[in-house]
Design an enzyme around this catalytic site. Sequence first.
Site, mmCIF file in Angstrom:
data_model
loop_
_atom_site.group_PDB
_atom_site.id
_atom_site.type_symbol
_atom_site.label_atom_id
_atom_site.label_comp_id
_atom_site.label_asym_id
_atom_site.label_seq_id
_atom_site.Cartn_x
_atom_site.Cartn_y
_atom_site.Cartn_z
ATOM 1 N N ASP A 31 10.931 4.591 -18.293
ATOM 2 C CA ASP A 31 9.525 4.214 -18.092
ATOM 3 C C ASP A 31 9.081 3.323 -19.263
ATOM 4 N N ASN A 32 8.143 2.430 -19.002
ATOM 5 C CA ASN A 32 7.578 1.623 -20.103
ATOM 6 C C ASN A 32 6.172 2.088 -20.472
ATOM 7 N N ASN A 118 5.674 -7.641 -11.978
ATOM 8 C CA ASN A 118 6.202 -6.337 -12.406
ATOM 9 C C ASN A 118 7.042 -5.697 -11.289
ATOM 10 N N THR A 144 5.814 1.797 0.953
ATOM 11 C CA THR A 144 4.559 2.453 1.323
ATOM 12 C C THR A 144 4.275 2.279 2.810
ATOM 13 N N SER A 179 -3.190 -5.684 0.732
ATOM 14 C CA SER A 179 -3.577 -5.989 -0.653
ATOM 15 C C SER A 179 -2.404 -6.710 -1.319
ATOM 16 N N TYR A 181 -0.997 -5.738 -3.927
ATOM 17 C CA TYR A 181 -0.046 -4.666 -4.252
ATOM 18 C C TYR A 181 0.833 -4.340 -3.044
ATOM 19 N N HIS A 182 0.186 -4.089 -1.890
ATOM 20 C CA HIS A 182 0.981 -3.711 -0.714
ATOM 21 C C HIS A 182 1.975 -4.834 -0.362
ATOM 22 N N LYS A 185 5.335 -4.566 -1.988
ATOM 23 C CA LYS A 185 6.253 -3.619 -1.342
ATOM 24 C C LYS A 185 6.980 -4.286 -0.178
ATOM 25 N N VAL A 211 0.177 10.484 -1.437
ATOM 26 C CA VAL A 211 0.551 11.807 -1.948
ATOM 27 C C VAL A 211 -0.657 12.398 -2.676
ATOM 28 N N ASN A 239 -7.718 12.164 -4.043
ATOM 29 C CA ASN A 239 -7.831 12.677 -5.415
ATOM 30 C C ASN A 239 -9.215 12.388 -5.982
HETATM 31 P P1 NAD Z 1 2.653 5.948 -11.222
HETATM 32 O O1 NAD Z 1 1.986 4.697 -11.685
HETATM 33 O O2 NAD Z 1 2.050 7.224 -11.648
HETATM 34 O O3 NAD Z 1 4.184 5.925 -11.639
HETATM 35 C C1 NAD Z 1 4.922 4.751 -11.801
HETATM 36 C C2 NAD Z 1 5.565 4.792 -13.177
HETATM 37 O O4 NAD Z 1 6.349 3.605 -13.318
HETATM 38 C C3 NAD Z 1 4.518 4.777 -14.299
HETATM 39 O O5 NAD Z 1 4.750 5.827 -15.197
HETATM 40 C C4 NAD Z 1 4.685 3.409 -14.959
HETATM 41 O O6 NAD Z 1 4.455 3.453 -16.355
HETATM 42 C C5 NAD Z 1 6.128 3.065 -14.605
HETATM 43 N N1 NAD Z 1 6.376 1.616 -14.534
HETATM 44 C C6 NAD Z 1 5.671 0.679 -13.859
HETATM 45 N N2 NAD Z 1 6.178 -0.536 -14.091
HETATM 46 C C7 NAD Z 1 7.253 -0.362 -14.913
HETATM 47 C C8 NAD Z 1 8.170 -1.247 -15.527
HETATM 48 N N3 NAD Z 1 8.092 -2.577 -15.352
HETATM 49 N N4 NAD Z 1 9.128 -0.734 -16.320
HETATM 50 C C9 NAD Z 1 9.218 0.615 -16.529
HETATM 51 N N5 NAD Z 1 8.357 1.503 -15.990
HETATM 52 C C10 NAD Z 1 7.383 1.012 -15.190
HETATM 53 O O7 NAD Z 1 2.724 5.858 -9.630
HETATM 54 P P2 NAD Z 1 3.105 7.000 -8.580
HETATM 55 O O8 NAD Z 1 1.875 7.408 -7.883
HETATM 56 O O9 NAD Z 1 3.972 8.015 -9.218
HETATM 57 O O10 NAD Z 1 3.966 6.164 -7.551
HETATM 58 C C11 NAD Z 1 5.332 5.941 -7.751
HETATM 59 C C12 NAD Z 1 5.846 4.991 -6.674
HETATM 60 O O11 NAD Z 1 5.573 5.517 -5.380
HETATM 61 C C13 NAD Z 1 5.214 3.611 -6.719
HETATM 62 O O12 NAD Z 1 6.178 2.652 -6.392
HETATM 63 C C14 NAD Z 1 4.177 3.675 -5.621
HETATM 64 O O13 NAD Z 1 3.911 2.407 -5.108
HETATM 65 C C15 NAD Z 1 4.842 4.565 -4.603
HETATM 66 N N6 NAD Z 1 3.902 5.287 -3.753
HETATM 67 C C16 NAD Z 1 3.043 6.192 -4.294
HETATM 68 C C17 NAD Z 1 2.163 6.868 -3.462
HETATM 69 C C18 NAD Z 1 1.183 7.879 -4.008
HETATM 70 O O14 NAD Z 1 0.323 8.326 -3.235
HETATM 71 N N7 NAD Z 1 1.271 8.265 -5.260
HETATM 72 C C19 NAD Z 1 2.193 6.624 -2.079
HETATM 73 C C20 NAD Z 1 3.087 5.690 -1.568
HETATM 74 C C21 NAD Z 1 3.952 5.033 -2.406
HETATM 75 N N1 USQ Z 2 -11.173 4.948 0.255
HETATM 76 C C1 USQ Z 2 -12.395 5.529 0.494
HETATM 77 N N2 USQ Z 2 -13.089 5.994 -0.583
HETATM 78 C C2 USQ Z 2 -12.641 5.914 -1.856
HETATM 79 C C3 USQ Z 2 -11.390 5.325 -2.082
HETATM 80 C C4 USQ Z 2 -10.686 4.840 -1.002
HETATM 81 O O1 USQ Z 2 -12.842 5.633 1.643
HETATM 82 O O2 USQ Z 2 -13.345 6.358 -2.770
HETATM 83 C C5 USQ Z 2 -10.406 4.470 1.423
HETATM 84 C C6 USQ Z 2 -9.848 3.065 1.267
HETATM 85 O O3 USQ Z 2 -10.788 2.107 1.651
HETATM 86 C C7 USQ Z 2 -8.608 3.122 2.157
HETATM 87 C C8 USQ Z 2 -8.190 4.587 2.159
HETATM 88 O O4 USQ Z 2 -9.285 5.316 1.597
HETATM 89 O O5 USQ Z 2 -8.942 2.803 3.471
HETATM 90 C C9 USQ Z 2 -6.967 4.818 1.314
HETATM 91 O O6 USQ Z 2 -7.206 4.304 0.014
HETATM 92 P P1 USQ Z 2 -6.481 4.950 -1.243
HETATM 93 O O7 USQ Z 2 -7.041 4.326 -2.480
HETATM 94 O O8 USQ Z 2 -6.494 6.424 -1.124
HETATM 95 O O9 USQ Z 2 -4.976 4.521 -0.991
HETATM 96 P P2 USQ Z 2 -4.291 3.105 -0.960
HETATM 97 O O10 USQ Z 2 -5.095 2.033 -1.588
HETATM 98 O O11 USQ Z 2 -3.843 2.885 0.458
HETATM 99 O O12 USQ Z 2 -3.044 3.342 -1.927
HETATM 100 C C10 USQ Z 2 -2.448 4.623 -2.102
HETATM 101 C C11 USQ Z 2 -1.575 4.570 -3.337
HETATM 102 C C12 USQ Z 2 -0.482 3.554 -3.113
HETATM 103 C C13 USQ Z 2 0.282 3.890 -1.838
HETATM 104 C C14 USQ Z 2 -0.655 4.043 -0.647
HETATM 105 C C15 USQ Z 2 0.026 4.638 0.566
HETATM 106 O O13 USQ Z 2 -2.362 4.212 -4.477
HETATM 107 O O14 USQ Z 2 0.404 3.546 -4.225
HETATM 108 O O15 USQ Z 2 1.173 2.840 -1.565
HETATM 109 O O16 USQ Z 2 -1.693 4.972 -0.987
HETATM 110 S S1 USQ Z 2 -0.647 4.004 2.074
HETATM 111 O O17 USQ Z 2 -2.104 4.222 2.024
HETATM 112 O O18 USQ Z 2 -0.042 4.685 3.152
HETATM 113 O O19 USQ Z 2 -0.383 2.571 2.060
#
Ligand code: NAD
Ligand code: USQ
Length: 384
Positions: A31-32, A118, A144, A179, A181-182, A185, A211, A239
């Site tokens: 991790d960084n 990144n 995702t 987005s 971000y999306h 992926k 999650v 959350n």
């Molecule tokens: P997170 O940000 O808590 O964890 C990602 C970790 O990767 C962080 O600790 C960050 O410091 C590290 N990182 C990022 N860029 C890096 C780099 N260049 N070098 C080294 N380390 C790096 O996120 P998370 O919620 O644990 O999610 C993990 C993965 O799962 C992500 O790819 C995210 O897109 C995917 N994901 C998460 C969710 C969710 O709901 N949490 C849902 C769908 C997909």
């Molecule tokens: N939303 C609300 N109220 C809020 C925040 C968000 O209604 O206060 C709505 C958003 O508009 C969106 C939905 O809730 O329609 C989900 O948003 P989110 O912030 O919970 O999740 P999202 O942006 O989709 O991203 C999260 C994670 C990302 C992962 C993704 C899975 O941050 O890393 O890839 O969930 S998924 O949603 O299936 O693409």
Amino acid sequence: MNVMIMGMDGYLGWALGMYLRGRGHDVCGVDNMSRRRNVHEVGSWSATPIKTMKERLEAYKKATDRDLRFYKGDLTEESFVDLVVKKEKPDCIVHLGEIPSAPYSMIDASHCNYTQMNNIVGHNNILFAMKDHVPKAHLLKLGTMGEYGTPDIDIPEGFFEIEYRGRKDKLPFPRQPGSWYHLTKVHDTWNLMFANKIWGIAATDVMQGVVHGVKTEDMVNDDLLTRFDFDECFGTAINRFCAQAVVGHDLTPYGKGGQTRGYLALRDSMQCFTIAIENPPDEREYRVFNQFEETYSANELAEKVSKVAQELGLEGKIWNIPNPRLEAEEHYYEPDMKHLPNLGFKPTYTLEDELRITIPKLMEYKDRIEAKRGCIMPKVKWTA
Ligand code: NAD
Ligand code: USQ
């Protein structure tokens, strides 16, 4: 199995490192620490007071007498990734090390470019290091569910059969992300499929839903807790709703609140990853798993959180605020989820089960949420 977790300091990575080690796997992580910096940059912090990595490793050793190895470094640095993969020679790399926030990537050009550089460059460096040093290893890559967007038809797992002008083929299902971000992926998916085609890298591309939750059975004391964010960029809706309820802030579904996503408890996401790791793909296989348990709209989520909050004596009032995002607020959503159950996955924790653990845990840290209350309301706008 020798498992390397990219992103082990993160929300999922820290929980997974302990979970896999507890099952007897040899686990190392990379991790960084950028997640901590990025959350700090937007003015917030984790509601749970997470320890430094050094303290986490010591606390884990003390609680279990087990070791986890850790390398601090940046996945976008080609020579660093090459070095750790060459040294560790993992059987499986779980790639969680990306920036996961849609709103953060939408702030401006530099946040978009930072997220894209990144995520895409880091992933490519892993692919090249695997080709050079562990060409037969398994890459478990976190994508995702948001890659698919919200089409008006059922969503298969990665591929679908299509007939066009009298001919049939099995093709990747269209991606319509919402987005910058999306989009990273989706770019990762194409890069992974290409690496699989030319080098035969065996991969599981996980299309994961949102999650939620804060605790796993491995977090036997608070030094071992994982992070939990609630700010507008790094906190997910569910959350955020939990944290909002704890500090008496109205719960904030955006717009009409009909936007629907797949949800999965943190504890069950560990089960899913483990099934994928312990049942690797065949040699040269690329497979896609949709990973979620239940689907809910933003309004339904807010109602569930409100119900559990009220059981705990909190107000849990809901306030639909204007949507800062550009997205369908009412839509069809019917994704498949068959591959993981076929390998033995059984959902064990319902959303309400998890809320009854998460909200009381957050109540212990109410002051930390209150201190960053200013980070709750959204400011990042999707449209110009
Ligand atoms: P997170 O940000 O808590 O964890 C990602 C970790 O990767 C962080 O600790 C960050 O410091 C590290 N990182 C990022 N860029 C890096 C780099 N260049 N070098 C080294 N380390 C790096 O996120 P998370 O919620 O644990 O999610 C993990 C993965 O799962 C992500 O790819 C995210 O897109 C995917 N994901 C998460 C969710 C969710 O709901 N949490 C849902 C769908 C997909
Ligand atoms: N939303 C609300 N109220 C809020 C925040 C968000 O209604 O206060 C709505 C958003 O508009 C969106 C939905 O809730 O329609 C989900 O948003 P989110 O912030 O919970 O999740 P999202 O942006 O989709 O991203 C999260 C994670 C990302 C992962 C993704 C899975 O941050 O890393 O890839 O969930 S998924 O949603 O299936 O693409």
